[in-house]
Design a protein around this motif. Structure first.
Motif, short mmCIF file in Angstrom:
data_model
loop_
_atom_site.label_atom_id
_atom_site.label_comp_id
_atom_site.label_asym_id
_atom_site.label_seq_id
_atom_site.Cartn_x
_atom_site.Cartn_y
_atom_site.Cartn_z
N LYS A 16 8.03 -14.88 42.39
CA LYS A 16 7.11 -14.61 41.27
C LYS A 16 8.06 -14.37 39.95
N LEU A 17 8.87 -13.11 40.42
CA LEU A 17 9.73 -12.81 39.37
C LEU A 17 10.74 -13.75 38.87
N ILE A 18 11.36 -14.58 39.79
CA ILE A 18 12.07 -15.67 39.53
C ILE A 18 11.49 -16.85 38.52
N ALA A 19 10.26 -17.02 38.94
CA ALA A 19 9.43 -18.18 38.02
C ALA A 19 9.24 -17.52 36.75
N MET A 20 8.84 -16.16 36.58
CA MET A 20 8.86 -15.86 35.26
C MET A 20 10.06 -15.64 34.41
N ALA A 21 11.05 -15.19 35.11
CA ALA A 21 12.57 -15.21 34.38
C ALA A 21 12.83 -16.40 33.99
N GLN A 22 12.76 -17.50 34.73
CA GLN A 22 12.77 -18.94 33.97
C GLN A 22 11.72 -19.49 33.04
N HIS A 55 7.75 -2.20 44.30
CA HIS A 55 8.43 -1.77 43.18
C HIS A 55 8.45 -2.84 42.22
N SER A 56 8.95 -4.11 42.82
CA SER A 56 8.81 -5.30 42.31
C SER A 56 7.51 -5.95 41.87
N GLY A 57 6.67 -5.63 42.74
CA GLY A 57 5.00 -6.06 42.54
C GLY A 57 4.59 -5.29 41.12
N GLU A 58 5.02 -4.11 41.03
CA GLU A 58 4.53 -3.23 39.85
C GLU A 58 5.28 -3.87 38.60
N HIS A 59 6.56 -4.31 38.66
CA HIS A 59 7.09 -4.89 37.51
C HIS A 59 6.42 -6.19 37.14
N TYR A 60 5.99 -7.01 38.29
CA TYR A 60 5.43 -8.10 37.99
C TYR A 60 4.15 -8.02 37.24
N GLY A 61 3.29 -7.04 37.64
CA GLY A 61 2.19 -6.66 36.87
C GLY A 61 2.42 -6.33 35.47
N GLN A 62 3.56 -5.71 35.42
CA GLN A 62 4.05 -5.06 33.90
C GLN A 62 4.21 -6.25 32.99
N VAL A 105 1.21 -8.64 31.83
CA VAL A 105 0.84 -8.08 30.57
C VAL A 105 1.64 -8.52 29.23
N TYR A 106 3.00 -8.61 29.38
CA TYR A 106 3.68 -9.11 28.45
C TYR A 106 3.45 -10.95 28.04
N TYR A 107 3.24 -11.51 29.22
CA TYR A 107 2.52 -12.85 28.94
C TYR A 107 1.29 -12.84 28.28
N ARG A 108 0.40 -12.00 28.50
CA ARG A 108 -0.96 -11.93 28.01
C ARG A 108 -0.77 -11.45 26.47
N ALA A 109 0.01 -10.64 26.23
CA ALA A 109 0.34 -9.99 24.85
C ALA A 109 0.83 -11.34 23.92
N ASN A 110 1.39 -12.06 24.61
CA ASN A 110 2.03 -13.32 23.76
C ASN A 110 1.22 -14.61 24.11
N ASN A 111 -0.19 -14.28 24.27
CA ASN A 111 -1.04 -15.57 24.60
C ASN A 111 -0.37 -16.89 25.60
N LEU A 112 0.35 -16.31 26.42
CA LEU A 112 0.83 -17.14 27.43
C LEU A 112 0.26 -16.79 28.79
N VAL A 113 0.22 -17.88 29.73
CA VAL A 113 -0.36 -17.64 31.22
C VAL A 113 0.90 -17.62 31.93
N PRO A 119 3.16 -17.89 35.20
CA PRO A 119 3.23 -19.15 36.29
C PRO A 119 2.30 -19.02 37.41
N ASP A 120 2.21 -17.87 37.97
CA ASP A 120 1.29 -17.81 39.23
C ASP A 120 -0.10 -17.87 38.87
N SER A 121 -0.44 -17.93 37.67
CA SER A 121 -1.89 -17.80 37.18
C SER A 121 -2.28 -19.22 36.93
N ARG A 122 -1.50 -20.39 36.81
CA ARG A 122 -1.66 -21.62 36.39
C ARG A 122 -1.93 -22.57 37.54
N ARG A 123 -2.24 -21.92 38.68
CA ARG A 123 -2.67 -22.90 39.83
C ARG A 123 -3.88 -22.97 39.71
#
Length: 191
Positions: free
Chosen positions: A52-58, A167-174, A177-185, A187-191
């Protein structure tokens, strides 16, 4: 005309209800499959959050990598770098080796070391990949072994892996929020 239609609807609902109850009864009476080895289960959890973090990074736009919601928070890139760096700190302790690139002391690498999105993505991918290799190589025996953890205390490696995953899950959640604050969805929520 209305009675035959009503009867057909009632018959269809009765059949569907009966089939679903039959399916549930069969599932409840089946013997569960045996548990997989603990290291396989741990690897599954490690890869789940890591991917999930890799997908976000990409996925996250390059021009927003230095975005942060508030001035006293880490940027998007620094969140990823911190999560991966802590993973490397723990992987190195558990494996007794110096896996991964040199990112300095601690678990907060400077953005100057990872200037581009591609460098951040690679760092996160390496952390996830190296952690997966260590879990696979050490197997269940490795999960039972103990390693010096934070505060100078010993802990089972299974506990340390769980800490890293959480710890990684906590940062995923953070980062969600960065996605949503930029009106982005994310990757894991697009299914």
């Amino acid at each position: 005309m209305k009675r035959p239609a009503l009867a057909l609807v009632a018959l269809t609902l009765f059949a569907a209800f009966g089939m679903s109850r039959l399916g549930r009864a069969q599932t409840q009476n089946q013997t569960p499959s045996p548990a997989r080895p603990r290291s396989d289960e741990m690897l599954d959890r490690w890869n789940d959050i890591g991917n999930k973090l890799i997908a976000m990074a990409q996925d996250f736009p390059d021009d927003k990598y230095d975005f942060k919601v508030q001035k006293d928070q880490r940027t998007f890139a620094l969140n990823l770098l911190h999560a991966a760096a802590l993973d490397f700190v723990l992987i190195r302790r558990i494996s007794g080796s110096n896996l991964g690139p040199d990112f300095g002391a601690g678990d907060n690498p400077s953005r100057d070391l990872f200037k581009t999105k591609a460098e951040v993505v690679k760092f996160v991918q390496e952390a996830v990949g190296d952690g997966a290799k260590v879990i696979q190589q050490q197997g269940d025996v490795g999960l039972d072994s103990t390693t010096k953890f934070f505060g100078g205390r010993m802990a089972h490696n299974s506990s340390i892996w769980t800490f890293a995953i959480e710890h990684s899950g906590e940062h995923y959640g953070q980062l969600v929020v960065y996605y949503r604050a930029n009106n982005l969805v994310p990757p894991d929520s697009r299914r």
